[in-house]
Enzyme design. Structure first.
Site, PDB file in Angstrom:
ATOM      1  N   CYS A   1      -0.642   4.215   2.234  1.00 60.88           N
ATOM      2  CA  CYS A   1      -0.674   4.348   3.823  1.00 60.88           C
ATOM      3  C   CYS A   1      -0.187   2.832   4.316  1.00 60.88           C
ATOM      4  O   CYS A   1       0.663   2.229   4.251  1.00 60.88           O
ATOM      5  CB  CYS A   1      -1.770   4.802   4.395  1.00 60.88           C
ATOM      6  N   SER A   2      -1.298   2.116   4.568  1.00 63.30           N
ATOM      7  CA  SER A   2      -1.082   0.745   5.285  1.00 63.30           C
ATOM      8  C   SER A   2      -2.379  -0.241   4.905  1.00 63.30           C
ATOM      9  O   SER A   2      -2.526  -0.827   5.667  1.00 63.30           O
ATOM     10  CB  SER A   2      -0.599   0.679   6.692  1.00 63.30           C
ATOM     11  N   CYS A   3      -3.058   0.123   3.973  1.00 64.42           N
ATOM     12  CA  CYS A   3      -4.273  -0.727   3.766  1.00 64.42           C
ATOM     13  C   CYS A   3      -4.043  -1.962   3.546  1.00 64.42           C
ATOM     14  O   CYS A   3      -2.603  -2.317   2.845  1.00 64.42           O
ATOM     15  CB  CYS A   3      -5.044  -0.371   2.405  1.00 64.42           C
TER      16      CYS A   3
ATOM     17  N   CYS B   1       1.006  -1.224   0.052  1.00 63.76           N
ATOM     18  CA  CYS B   1      -0.015  -0.033  -0.076  1.00 63.76           C
ATOM     19  C   CYS B   1       0.936   1.436  -0.036  1.00 63.76           C
ATOM     20  O   CYS B   1       1.465   1.542   1.020  1.00 63.76           O
ATOM     21  CB  CYS B   1      -1.015   0.059   1.175  1.00 63.76           C
TER      22      CYS B   1
END
Lengths: 114, 206
Positions: free
Chosen positions: B106-108, B103
């Site tokens: 961000c951090s999906c 991702c």
């Protein structure tokens, strides 16, 4: 965010290690995480709205790291984005948060960062 | 990871408590619901869910077909579904194609099947390098692919989460579905590793 060709991030090693699997270092991290997931589940905002807000926070910290600085830890970025989103939504404002932090800090032990 | 010293007024624990108390007061949040969510993410959701999906796909060709065409529904069949209504996409590794998930924004991450992302997944170097130098990233995880294997990098979004269906290791014909699930690692479902040391180094049958 576009990654610049000369970004020092591109030569950085990955933080692979035994700590990789720790979910939350501190209880507040789990709390901050759950606040956002819960509000999204309840339809208070769309998840994409959150991601947009959080991505901006992450991008800013990524830029800090790319220029050789020390970014804030992940869940502090998360918390910062949560505060911004809820302020933008009119749920709270800077003054109320400040007052409440003062009150929250004076009751019970604070969770001191290592 | 470095943690800067926080000023008392910016202590994130205090800030979190402040935010929570405002939300509870406004009736937007039930503290018990928060406790329940934390418990789910700390104890109940994790890569074992994804491993079960992978093992089922290995033993059941019809399931695999459904998984590759409509992953959200196929994963729901096993009882795992998203918390934010996001859609799942499963990408299959083959002898010709290796898939890697990142991702960049961000951090999906596919929470329902993999739990919360590991530290490196959220790190800026991984987010930057997975796209620009996927083979270098793979090497850092000890994964070396033959030059003629195509590496595909999938950038997760708020609405779309990817899960890699790793190749089934060789010589596992006699294993049960549960035993197969035990072989599946989180990293193989993100695509930074492959399964089994019996990776085809010499000419293997296709």
């Amino acid at each position: 965010m576009e990654v610049e060709a000369q970004s020092p991030l591109l030569c950085k090693g990955l933080p692979i290690g035994p700590d990789s699997d720790v979910k939350f270092d501190e209880p507040w991290e789990a709390r901050a995480f759950a606040i956002i997931v819960r509000l999204a589940q309840d339809g208070y905002f769309e998840w994409s709205e959150w991601v947009e807000c959080f991505s901006r926070e992450v991008a800013a910290e990524t830029a800090v790291e790319a220029s050789g600085g020390v970014p804030r830890p992940y869940y502090e970025q998360w918390l910062g984005a949560a505060e911004k989103l809820l302020i933008a939504r009119g749920v709270t404002n800077e003054a109320q948060l400040r007052a409440r932090r003062f009150a929250a800090g004076s009751v019970g032990p604070t969770n001191v960062m290592k | 990871m470095s943690k800067p010293v926080s000023k008392p007024e910016s202590d994130p624990a205090v800030r979190t408590r402040a935010l929570e108390s405002i939300l509870v007061e406004k009736g937007l949040l039930d503290p018990k619901a928060l406790d329940a969510l934390v418990d789910i993410y700390e104890h109940k959701v994790g890569p074992r869910n994804g491993a079960k999906v992978v093992a089922r796909a290995w033993v059941d060709p019809e399931y695999k077909k459904r998984l590759l065409s409509d992953a959200t529904t196929a994963i729901k069949e096993l009882g795992f579904s998203g918390l934010q209504g996001e859609d799942m996409v499963v990408v299959e590794n083959t002898p010709e194609v290796h898939n890697l998930v990142v991702c960049t924004l961000c951090s999906c991450y596919p929470w329902p099947t993999l739990g919360l992302p590991p530290v490196w997944y959220k790190s800026a170097p991984y987010r930057a390098r997975a796209v620009s130098d996927p083979r270098g990233v793979l090497k850092e995880f000890g994964t070396t692919l033959s030059e003629n294997v195509e590496v595909r990098v999938w950038d997760t979004t708020a609405e779309l989460r990817y899960l890699v269906l790793p190749e089934r290791p060789a010589d596992t014909e006699n294993l049960t579905e549960q035993q197969l699930a035990d072989l599946v690692t989180r990293d193989s479902m993100i695509g930074v590793t492959t399964l089994g040391s019996s990776a085809p180094t010499s000419a293997s049958k296709h």
